[in-house]
Design a protein around this motif. Sequence first.
Motif, PDB file in Angstrom:
ATOM      1  N   GLU A  87       6.116   6.645  44.020  1.00 41.61           N
ATOM      2  CA  GLU A  87       6.033   5.462  43.164  1.00 41.61           C
ATOM      3  C   GLU A  87       7.418   4.857  42.935  1.00 41.61           C
ATOM      4  O   GLU A  87       7.574   3.630  42.901  1.00 41.61           O
ATOM      5  CB  GLU A  87       5.374   5.824  41.831  1.00 41.61           C
ATOM      6  CG  GLU A  87       3.865   6.044  41.955  1.00 41.61           C
ATOM      7  CD  GLU A  87       3.227   6.565  40.679  1.00 41.61           C
ATOM      8  OE1 GLU A  87       3.993   6.975  39.757  1.00 41.61           O
ATOM      9  OE2 GLU A  87       1.991   6.588  40.603  1.00 41.61           O
ATOM     10  N   ILE A  88       8.417   5.720  42.785  1.00 41.04           N
ATOM     11  CA  ILE A  88       9.799   5.242  42.642  1.00 41.04           C
ATOM     12  C   ILE A  88      10.249   4.577  43.939  1.00 41.04           C
ATOM     13  O   ILE A  88      10.826   3.473  43.927  1.00 41.04           O
ATOM     14  CB  ILE A  88      10.743   6.406  42.280  1.00 41.04           C
ATOM     15  CG1 ILE A  88      10.427   6.926  40.871  1.00 41.04           C
ATOM     16  CG2 ILE A  88      12.212   5.971  42.379  1.00 41.04           C
ATOM     17  CD1 ILE A  88      11.143   8.226  40.517  1.00 41.04           C
ATOM     18  N   TRP A  89       9.992   5.222  45.066  1.00 38.24           N
ATOM     19  CA  TRP A  89      10.384   4.662  46.359  1.00 38.24           C
ATOM     20  C   TRP A  89       9.690   3.328  46.616  1.00 38.24           C
ATOM     21  O   TRP A  89      10.291   2.401  47.156  1.00 38.24           O
ATOM     22  CB  TRP A  89      10.045   5.658  47.472  1.00 38.24           C
ATOM     23  CG  TRP A  89      10.979   6.824  47.548  1.00 38.24           C
ATOM     24  CD1 TRP A  89      12.011   7.118  46.693  1.00 38.24           C
ATOM     25  CD2 TRP A  89      10.976   7.866  48.535  1.00 38.24           C
ATOM     26  NE1 TRP A  89      12.643   8.275  47.082  1.00 38.24           N
ATOM     27  CE2 TRP A  89      12.031   8.754  48.209  1.00 38.24           C
ATOM     28  CE3 TRP A  89      10.178   8.135  49.633  1.00 38.24           C
ATOM     29  CZ2 TRP A  89      12.311   9.884  48.970  1.00 38.24           C
ATOM     30  CZ3 TRP A  89      10.443   9.267  50.399  1.00 38.24           C
ATOM     31  CH2 TRP A  89      11.505  10.139  50.077  1.00 38.24           C
ATOM     32  N   ASN A  90       8.437   3.221  46.221  1.00 38.24           N
ATOM     33  CA  ASN A  90       7.679   1.988  46.402  1.00 38.24           C
ATOM     34  C   ASN A  90       8.333   0.828  45.651  1.00 38.24           C
ATOM     35  O   ASN A  90       8.386  -0.305  46.156  1.00 38.24           O
ATOM     36  CB  ASN A  90       6.242   2.192  45.926  1.00 38.24           C
ATOM     37  CG  ASN A  90       5.373   0.967  46.115  1.00 38.24           C
ATOM     38  OD1 ASN A  90       5.391   0.337  47.164  1.00 38.24           O
ATOM     39  ND2 ASN A  90       4.601   0.625  45.098  1.00 38.24           N
ATOM     40  N   ARG A  91       8.843   1.102  44.457  1.00 39.19           N
ATOM     41  CA  ARG A  91       9.499   0.057  43.660  1.00 39.19           C
ATOM     42  C   ARG A  91      10.891  -0.270  44.190  1.00 39.19           C
ATOM     43  O   ARG A  91      11.293  -1.432  44.248  1.00 39.19           O
ATOM     44  CB  ARG A  91       9.602   0.495  42.192  1.00 39.19           C
ATOM     45  CG  ARG A  91       8.262   0.571  41.470  1.00 39.19           C
ATOM     46  CD  ARG A  91       8.451   0.695  39.971  1.00 39.19           C
ATOM     47  NE  ARG A  91       9.185   1.907  39.607  1.00 39.19           N
ATOM     48  CZ  ARG A  91       8.609   3.071  39.338  1.00 39.19           C
ATOM     49  NH1 ARG A  91       7.299   3.197  39.422  1.00 39.19           N
ATOM     50  NH2 ARG A  91       9.334   4.118  38.989  1.00 39.19           N
ATOM     51  N   GLN A  92      11.635   0.769  44.560  1.00 32.68           N
ATOM     52  CA  GLN A  92      13.012   0.567  44.979  1.00 32.68           C
ATOM     53  C   GLN A  92      13.135  -0.081  46.355  1.00 32.68           C
ATOM     54  O   GLN A  92      14.118  -0.781  46.623  1.00 32.68           O
ATOM     55  CB  GLN A  92      13.753   1.913  44.981  1.00 32.68           C
ATOM     56  CG  GLN A  92      13.977   2.498  43.597  1.00 32.68           C
ATOM     57  CD  GLN A  92      14.705   3.838  43.645  1.00 32.68           C
ATOM     58  OE1 GLN A  92      14.727   4.510  44.676  1.00 32.68           O
ATOM     59  NE2 GLN A  92      15.286   4.229  42.527  1.00 32.68           N
ATOM     60  N   ASP A  93      12.166   0.137  47.212  1.00 33.32           N
ATOM     61  CA  ASP A  93      12.197  -0.423  48.568  1.00 33.32           C
ATOM     62  C   ASP A  93      10.926  -1.234  48.787  1.00 33.32           C
ATOM     63  O   ASP A  93       9.959  -0.758  49.369  1.00 33.32           O
ATOM     64  CB  ASP A  93      12.303   0.708  49.606  1.00 33.32           C
ATOM     65  CG  ASP A  93      12.186   0.199  51.039  1.00 33.32           C
ATOM     66  OD1 ASP A  93      12.642  -0.927  51.303  1.00 33.32           O
ATOM     67  OD2 ASP A  93      11.626   0.934  51.882  1.00 33.32           O
ATOM     68  N   PRO A  94      10.915  -2.495  48.327  1.00 33.82           N
ATOM     69  CA  PRO A  94       9.708  -3.321  48.462  1.00 33.82           C
ATOM     70  C   PRO A  94       9.408  -3.702  49.903  1.00 33.82           C
ATOM     71  O   PRO A  94      10.238  -3.531  50.798  1.00 33.82           O
ATOM     72  CB  PRO A  94      10.047  -4.556  47.622  1.00 33.82           C
ATOM     73  CG  PRO A  94      11.537  -4.622  47.622  1.00 33.82           C
ATOM     74  CD  PRO A  94      12.009  -3.196  47.638  1.00 33.82           C
ATOM     75  N   VAL A  95       8.213  -4.214  50.098  1.00 38.06           N
ATOM     76  CA  VAL A  95       7.759  -4.638  51.419  1.00 38.06           C
ATOM     77  C   VAL A  95       8.688  -5.706  51.990  1.00 38.06           C
ATOM     78  O   VAL A  95       9.082  -6.633  51.290  1.00 38.06           O
ATOM     79  CB  VAL A  95       6.323  -5.182  51.333  1.00 38.06           C
ATOM     80  CG1 VAL A  95       5.886  -5.764  52.660  1.00 38.06           C
ATOM     81  CG2 VAL A  95       5.364  -4.086  50.899  1.00 38.06           C
TER      82      VAL A  95
END
Length: 242
Positions: free
Chosen positions: A198-206
């Motif tokens: 979840e952290i990685w998803n926020r920090q590295d967006p699409v």
Amino acid sequence: MLIALLSSSAHAAGNESGNSFGKAKKELEKMYQDHRLTFYAGCEYGKKGHVNGKSCGYKARKNEKRGRKIEWEHVVPAWAFGHALQCWQNKVCSTSKGKPYKGRKCCGKIDATFQAMESDMFNLVPAIGELNGDRSNFRYGMIAGESRAYGEVDFEVDFKQRVAEPAEAVRGDIARIYFYMEKTYGMKIGKKDRRLFEIWNRQDPVDAWEIERNLRIAAIQGNSNPFVDSTSASARSGAAIQ
């Protein structure tokens, strides 16, 4: 255990291409012909899969031969979604000579859900062969320090703890692939790993390439990754693919 398979019949909403793992790799080779960059390291590679190590500062840690070419890496390892199946654990398959066998090869032959998951193109990325081998079926996580065992490539592996740490630029991609595999095939991500993803998803967006990749795979498989779709793709539609 990182993830557990909850359902053996959930693949109906996922990959229905009917492709084998081998066929999926051939489709990916064509799909990536204008974006030949390795996933973890960002190295350029040629039409026949030969890696240009100088393009990204890659130097082999140990296995130079395997480091010369790309391999199609399962982000969620085949072991993770296959090892609990009967075809993996028990010798329920047999060769043409009648010799029984089990494991990944057996599951790929007789289990429709495993076949769909093994050949799901959303879970496959081009990786330098050595990095694919070193990552093995290790979980992703954070590793203390920034050792560089692969030249300038930002990829660390803790072989004792069985953990691989990818570069920041692909962490969100990894998270969204795990979320996709969970939603599509009835898998469960552990609490610790979910928090990290979840952290990685926020920090590295699409980014633009992830959107384009999603569209290309959807055209072949007939389904898309909703965790890429759910982002503001329209706002990025005019962006250059990176």
